[in-house]
Design a protein around this motif. Structure first.
Motif, short mmCIF file in Angstrom:
data_model
loop_
_atom_site.label_atom_id
_atom_site.label_comp_id
_atom_site.label_asym_id
_atom_site.label_seq_id
_atom_site.Cartn_x
_atom_site.Cartn_y
_atom_site.Cartn_z
N ASN A 25 25.40 -25.08 -45.31
CA ASN A 25 24.51 -25.14 -44.16
C ASN A 25 24.96 -26.14 -43.10
O ASN A 25 24.34 -26.26 -42.06
CB ASN A 25 23.08 -25.47 -44.60
CG ASN A 25 22.46 -24.32 -45.39
OD1 ASN A 25 22.68 -23.15 -45.08
ND2 ASN A 25 21.72 -24.65 -46.43
N GLY A 58 20.89 -16.78 -44.36
CA GLY A 58 20.25 -18.08 -44.21
C GLY A 58 19.74 -18.32 -42.80
O GLY A 58 18.76 -19.03 -42.60
N LEU A 61 16.54 -16.27 -42.54
CA LEU A 61 15.52 -16.86 -43.41
C LEU A 61 15.08 -18.25 -42.95
O LEU A 61 14.19 -18.84 -43.55
CB LEU A 61 16.04 -16.92 -44.86
CG LEU A 61 16.27 -15.56 -45.53
CD1 LEU A 61 17.04 -15.73 -46.84
CD2 LEU A 61 14.95 -14.86 -45.79
N PHE A 63 16.97 -21.11 -42.84
CA PHE A 63 17.62 -22.26 -43.48
C PHE A 63 18.57 -22.98 -42.53
O PHE A 63 18.91 -24.14 -42.75
CB PHE A 63 18.35 -21.85 -44.75
CG PHE A 63 17.43 -21.38 -45.83
CD1 PHE A 63 16.48 -22.24 -46.38
CD2 PHE A 63 17.49 -20.08 -46.30
CE1 PHE A 63 15.62 -21.80 -47.38
CE2 PHE A 63 16.64 -19.63 -47.29
CZ PHE A 63 15.69 -20.49 -47.83
N MET A 64 19.04 -22.27 -41.51
CA MET A 64 19.88 -22.88 -40.48
C MET A 64 19.78 -22.08 -39.20
O MET A 64 19.39 -20.91 -39.22
CB MET A 64 21.34 -22.99 -40.95
CG MET A 64 22.12 -21.70 -40.91
SD MET A 64 23.86 -21.96 -41.26
CE MET A 64 24.00 -21.03 -42.77
N LYS A 96 17.97 -11.32 -42.11
CA LYS A 96 17.45 -11.46 -43.47
C LYS A 96 18.06 -10.39 -44.36
O LYS A 96 18.36 -9.28 -43.89
CB LYS A 96 15.93 -11.31 -43.48
CG LYS A 96 15.20 -12.42 -42.79
CD LYS A 96 13.70 -12.15 -42.82
CE LYS A 96 12.95 -13.21 -42.04
NZ LYS A 96 11.50 -12.94 -42.00
#
Length: 180
Positions: A25, A58, A61, A63-64, A96
Motif C-alpha cells: 500500500n 485495494g 475497497l 485501502f489506498m 472492487k
C-alpha cells in the motif's frame, strides 16, 4: 508488429502475503522477489516491451488512493530502471473485486488496450502470472500463458519464479520466430 511480455505485479514482481508485507500500500512496502530485475533485463533484450498488468482492488475497497498506487508503480519502475530493467508501462484495474468491470482480470481489456496502443502482436506475446485469472486474461487476449507456482492446467508453461520463466519465454519465442 511488436512483441511484449505482460507481467502481473503481486506475486510475480514483488512479495505479497509474506513475512515482510501483507499487501503493498506504500512504495516502501514493495520488495522485489529474487531474480526479478535480472529476469526483466533478460526479457528487455529480446522483447520490444515489458508491461505490468495488475488488479488493484485495494483502491476500490478504500485501502489506498489511486495516487498512492501510481506512486508505488513509479517507485517500482524507477527501482527496476536502476538495475537496468525497463518496464514500459504499468496498468491496473482499480475496481472492487466483484465490480463486474471489463478491465479486471480474468478479463483481457488491459492487455488488449496495451496491444492496440503499442501495435503488439499478442499471438507472439506472453502473459506471466501467479493466478488462474492472469492466465485466463492472457489467453482471452491471445497471448501464451506462463504460470508462476506449482501448476495451472491452462498455462503453456509453469515455473517457480520469473527468472526461470524468462529463460523459457525467450527460448520459446525464438523457436516460434524461426518457424515463421
Amino acid at each position: 508488429m511488436n512483441k511484449a511480455v505482460f507481467l502481473d505485479r503481486d506475486g510475480v514482481i514483488n512479495e505479497v502475503l509474506s513475512d515482510r508485507v501483507k499487501f503493498v500500500n506504500k512504495p516502501k512496502e514493495l520488495y522485489f522477489l529474487p531474480g526479478v530485475p535480472e529476469a526483466i533485463k533478460k526479457l528487455n533484450a529480446f522483447f520490444d516491451y515489458i508491461f505490468v498488468v495488475t488488479n488493484q482492488g485495494g483502491v476500490g475497497l478504500g485501502f489506498m488512493k489511486e495516487s498512492q498506487l501510481q506512486e508505488i508503480h513509479n517507485h517500482m519502475i524507477a527501482e527496476l530502471k536502476k538495475e537496468g530493467a525497463n518496464i514500459q508501462e504499468a496498468v491496473y484495474c482499480p475496481h472492487k473485486p466483484k465490480a463486474g468491470c471489463a478491465c479486471r482480470k480474468p478479463n483481457s481489456k488491459l492487455i488488449e488496450d496495451l496491444g492496440q496502443k503499442y501495435d503488439i502482436d499478442l499471438s507472439q506475446s506472453y502473459m506471466v502470472g501467479d493466478t488462474d485469472t492472469d492466465i485466463i486474461a492472457g489467453k482471452k487476449a491471445g497471448t501464451k500463458g506462463v504460470y508462476l507456482g506449482k501448476s495451472d492446467p491452462l498455462a503453456d508453461a509453469v515455473f517457480p519464479n520469473l527468472i526461470t520463466a524468462a529463460d523459457w519465454i525467450i527460448k520459446d519465442a525464438t523457436s516460434r520466430e524461426s518457424r515463421i
